[in-house]
Design a protein around this motif. Structure first.
Motif, short mmCIF file in Angstrom:
data_model
loop_
_atom_site.label_atom_id
_atom_site.label_comp_id
_atom_site.label_asym_id
_atom_site.label_seq_id
_atom_site.Cartn_x
_atom_site.Cartn_y
_atom_site.Cartn_z
N LYS A 1 45.37 37.47 -25.96
CA LYS A 1 45.06 37.71 -24.55
C LYS A 1 43.69 37.17 -24.19
O LYS A 1 43.54 36.42 -23.21
N TYR A 2 42.70 37.54 -24.97
CA TYR A 2 41.33 37.13 -24.63
C TYR A 2 41.11 35.64 -24.86
O TYR A 2 40.37 35.00 -24.13
N LEU B 1 43.48 33.27 -24.53
CA LEU B 1 44.23 32.54 -23.50
C LEU B 1 43.57 32.64 -22.13
O LEU B 1 43.70 31.72 -21.32
N ARG B 2 42.88 33.72 -21.85
CA ARG B 2 42.28 33.86 -20.53
C ARG B 2 40.81 33.42 -20.48
O ARG B 2 40.18 33.46 -19.43
N LYS C 1 39.00 31.82 -17.47
CA LYS C 1 39.80 32.04 -16.26
C LYS C 1 39.42 33.34 -15.55
O LYS C 1 39.79 33.56 -14.42
N LYS C 2 38.72 34.20 -16.27
CA LYS C 2 38.27 35.47 -15.70
C LYS C 2 36.82 35.66 -16.10
O LYS C 2 36.51 36.32 -17.10
N CYS D 1 35.06 36.52 -23.11
CA CYS D 1 36.43 36.66 -23.61
C CYS D 1 36.53 36.24 -25.08
O CYS D 1 37.23 36.89 -25.86
#
Length: 85
Positions: free
Chosen positions: A36-37, A39-40, A43-44, A50
């Motif tokens: 999750k971290y 892949l993002r 992006k956040k 991340c």
């Protein structure tokens, strides 16, 4: 962080998760958060945040896998291996 502290004894939400899940579920939880971290990342907010979170979960996974290996060795050979040295 303070917002993860659930009880006066210092138990955090992560501790509850670890104690509630089976071995397979816990490993899946850690792997899922690593992905999750990663892949993002970027992006956040700041990508480095991340990546750091992903690394934190990866360290937890590596430590847990190593502790399980050691527990298995201890179980198979006994904690006091002085008879074998």
């Amino acid at each position: 962080p303070k917002h993860y502290m659930l009880f006066a004894d210092g138990m955090e939400s992560f501790d509850v998760i670890r104690k509630t899940l089976t071995l397979e579920e816990y490993i899946g939880f850690l792997k899922g958060n690593i992905l999750k971290y990663r892949l993002r990342a970027g992006k956040k907010g700041d990508a480095s945040i991340c990546i750091a979170k992903s690394d934190w979960y990866a360290d937890k996974l590596a430590g847990y896998v190593e502790s399980q290996k050691q527990a298995s060795i201890d179980k198979d050979w006994g904690k006091d291996r002085s008879d074998y040295d």
